[in-house]
Design a protein around this motif. Sequence first.
Motif, PDB file in Angstrom:
ATOM      1  N   ASP A  97      42.588 -27.868  20.378  1.00  0.00           N
ATOM      2  CA  ASP A  97      42.021 -28.781  20.921  1.00  0.00           C
ATOM      3  C   ASP A  97      40.467 -28.647  21.649  1.00  0.00           C
ATOM      4  N   GLY A  98      40.087 -27.154  21.666  1.00  0.00           N
ATOM      5  CA  GLY A  98      39.243 -26.822  22.107  1.00  0.00           C
ATOM      6  C   GLY A  98      39.126 -26.367  23.564  1.00  0.00           C
ATOM      7  N   ARG A  99      39.980 -26.821  24.104  1.00  0.00           N
ATOM      8  CA  ARG A  99      40.256 -26.517  25.847  1.00  0.00           C
ATOM      9  C   ARG A  99      40.846 -25.132  25.888  1.00  0.00           C
ATOM     10  N   TYR A 100      40.528 -24.606  27.460  1.00  0.00           N
ATOM     11  CA  TYR A 100      40.921 -23.298  27.684  1.00  0.00           C
ATOM     12  C   TYR A 100      42.210 -23.480  28.431  1.00  0.00           C
ATOM     13  N   TYR A 101      43.122 -22.706  27.920  1.00  0.00           N
ATOM     14  CA  TYR A 101      44.468 -22.834  28.522  1.00  0.00           C
ATOM     15  C   TYR A 101      44.702 -21.270  29.148  1.00  0.00           C
ATOM     16  N   PRO A 102      44.934 -21.392  30.584  1.00  0.00           N
ATOM     17  CA  PRO A 102      45.138 -19.876  31.189  1.00  0.00           C
ATOM     18  C   PRO A 102      46.682 -19.478  31.070  1.00  0.00           C
ATOM     19  N   TYR A 103      46.574 -18.041  30.806  1.00  0.00           N
ATOM     20  CA  TYR A 103      47.912 -17.262  30.940  1.00  0.00           C
ATOM     21  C   TYR A 103      47.913 -16.939  32.601  1.00  0.00           C
ATOM     22  N   ASN A 104      49.141 -16.629  32.978  1.00  0.00           N
ATOM     23  CA  ASN A 104      49.337 -16.551  34.508  1.00  0.00           C
ATOM     24  C   ASN A 104      48.883 -15.247  34.650  1.00  0.00           C
ATOM     25  N   TYR A 105      47.816 -14.558  34.506  1.00  0.00           N
ATOM     26  CA  TYR A 105      47.246 -13.511  34.908  1.00  0.00           C
ATOM     27  C   TYR A 105      45.967 -13.769  35.665  1.00  0.00           C
ATOM     28  N   TRP A 106      45.921 -13.407  36.617  1.00  0.00           N
ATOM     29  CA  TRP A 106      44.840 -13.468  37.622  1.00  0.00           C
ATOM     30  C   TRP A 106      44.493 -12.278  38.461  1.00  0.00           C
ATOM     31  N   GLY A 107      43.128 -12.104  38.764  1.00  0.00           N
ATOM     32  CA  GLY A 107      42.735 -11.058  39.510  1.00  0.00           C
ATOM     33  C   GLY A 107      42.934 -11.427  40.983  1.00  0.00           C
ATOM     34  N   GLN A 108      42.719 -10.476  42.052  1.00  0.00           N
ATOM     35  CA  GLN A 108      42.673 -10.972  43.257  1.00  0.00           C
ATOM     36  C   GLN A 108      41.583 -11.982  44.008  1.00  0.00           C
ATOM     37  N   GLY A 109      40.447 -11.855  43.174  1.00  0.00           N
ATOM     38  CA  GLY A 109      39.603 -12.853  43.548  1.00  0.00           C
ATOM     39  C   GLY A 109      38.288 -12.120  44.257  1.00  0.00           C
ATOM     40  N   THR A 110      37.197 -12.599  44.068  1.00  0.00           N
ATOM     41  CA  THR A 110      35.875 -12.152  44.804  1.00  0.00           C
ATOM     42  C   THR A 110      35.032 -13.277  45.433  1.00  0.00           C
ATOM     43  N   GLN A 111      34.853 -12.956  46.616  1.00  0.00           N
ATOM     44  CA  GLN A 111      34.270 -14.114  47.265  1.00  0.00           C
ATOM     45  C   GLN A 111      32.743 -14.101  47.274  1.00  0.00           C
TER      46      GLN A 111
ATOM     47  N   ASN B  46      22.858 -17.504  38.296  1.00  0.00           N
ATOM     48  CA  ASN B  46      21.475 -17.549  38.875  1.00  0.00           C
ATOM     49  C   ASN B  46      21.223 -18.937  39.573  1.00  0.00           C
ATOM     50  N   SER B  47      20.202 -19.125  40.231  1.00  0.00           N
ATOM     51  CA  SER B  47      19.742 -20.314  40.980  1.00  0.00           C
ATOM     52  C   SER B  47      20.954 -20.789  41.845  1.00  0.00           C
ATOM     53  N   LEU B  48      21.700 -19.903  42.599  1.00  0.00           N
ATOM     54  CA  LEU B  48      22.954 -20.444  43.277  1.00  0.00           C
ATOM     55  C   LEU B  48      22.834 -21.177  44.382  1.00  0.00           C
ATOM     56  N   LYS B  49      23.649 -22.152  44.586  1.00  0.00           N
ATOM     57  CA  LYS B  49      23.564 -23.405  45.239  1.00  0.00           C
ATOM     58  C   LYS B  49      24.900 -23.424  46.367  1.00  0.00           C
ATOM     59  N   PRO B  50      24.636 -23.774  47.449  1.00  0.00           N
ATOM     60  CA  PRO B  50      25.616 -23.581  48.598  1.00  0.00           C
ATOM     61  C   PRO B  50      27.052 -24.317  47.964  1.00  0.00           C
ATOM     62  N   GLU B  51      26.938 -25.120  47.085  1.00  0.00           N
ATOM     63  CA  GLU B  51      28.317 -25.586  46.550  1.00  0.00           C
ATOM     64  C   GLU B  51      29.044 -24.622  45.601  1.00  0.00           C
ATOM     65  N   ASP B  52      28.386 -23.516  45.287  1.00  0.00           N
ATOM     66  CA  ASP B  52      28.975 -22.734  44.277  1.00  0.00           C
ATOM     67  C   ASP B  52      29.726 -21.774  45.253  1.00  0.00           C
ATOM     68  N   THR B  53      29.778 -21.604  46.527  1.00  0.00           N
ATOM     69  CA  THR B  53      30.585 -20.964  47.593  1.00  0.00           C
ATOM     70  C   THR B  53      32.275 -21.026  47.143  1.00  0.00           C
ATOM     71  N   GLY B  54      32.590 -20.071  47.143  1.00  0.00           N
ATOM     72  CA  GLY B  54      34.394 -19.920  46.941  1.00  0.00           C
ATOM     73  C   GLY B  54      34.568 -18.475  46.521  1.00  0.00           C
ATOM     74  N   VAL B  55      35.940 -18.583  46.255  1.00  0.00           N
ATOM     75  CA  VAL B  55      36.417 -17.282  45.608  1.00  0.00           C
ATOM     76  C   VAL B  55      36.667 -17.484  44.118  1.00  0.00           C
ATOM     77  N   TYR B  56      36.208 -16.611  43.574  1.00  0.00           N
ATOM     78  CA  TYR B  56      36.018 -16.365  42.123  1.00  0.00           C
ATOM     79  C   TYR B  56      36.957 -15.547  41.590  1.00  0.00           C
ATOM     80  N   TYR B  57      37.725 -15.948  40.488  1.00  0.00           N
ATOM     81  CA  TYR B  57      38.889 -15.321  39.850  1.00  0.00           C
ATOM     82  C   TYR B  57      38.612 -15.249  38.303  1.00  0.00           C
ATOM     83  N   CYS B  58      39.185 -14.042  37.910  1.00  0.00           N
ATOM     84  CA  CYS B  58      39.047 -13.851  36.505  1.00  0.00           C
ATOM     85  C   CYS B  58      40.375 -14.173  35.993  1.00  0.00           C
ATOM     86  N   ASN B  59      40.359 -14.567  34.544  1.00  0.00           N
ATOM     87  CA  ASN B  59      41.577 -15.110  34.144  1.00  0.00           C
ATOM     88  C   ASN B  59      41.724 -14.709  32.449  1.00  0.00           C
ATOM     89  N   MET B  60      42.934 -14.220  32.072  1.00  0.00           N
ATOM     90  CA  MET B  60      42.948 -14.161  30.669  1.00  0.00           C
ATOM     91  C   MET B  60      43.692 -15.573  30.100  1.00  0.00           C
TER      92      MET B  60
END
Length: 122
Positions: A103-117, A83-97
């Motif tokens: 330590d509470g940090r998120y660590y990505p596996y090497n599984y990615w979608g193709q992205g959505t603009q 919501n309340s999108l801004k021009p700086e939110d522009t980009g390709v968005y990727y889903c990750n597992m």
Amino acid sequence: QVQLVESGGGLVQPGGSLRLSCVTSGTVFSATAMAWYRQAPGRERELVAGIARGGSTDYADSVKGRFTISRDNAKNMVYLQMNSLKPEDTGVYYCNMGIYGSDGRYYPYNYWGQGTQVTVSA
């Protein structure tokens, strides 16, 4: 074979909203953490939001209060309400597992979608 497929991107005016979806297959979805990343032109991919197996969430400071990540384990899907999108939110968005470390940090596996603009522009 793990697959992630994103959808829901598009062109939206500043202040507008979009809902991204990601469907997964080939894994025990409920046993993994999930996240959304984005990559703007000329910039590194950055973590936008993550959701743990139990449903706890965290967000990049730049999107707190505007974006909401959620998951539906019965449908093997993760969503990103923007919501309340801004021009700086522009980009390709990727889903990750991935996984949350002790330590509470998120660590990505090497599984990615193709992205959505996502393009935010007047």
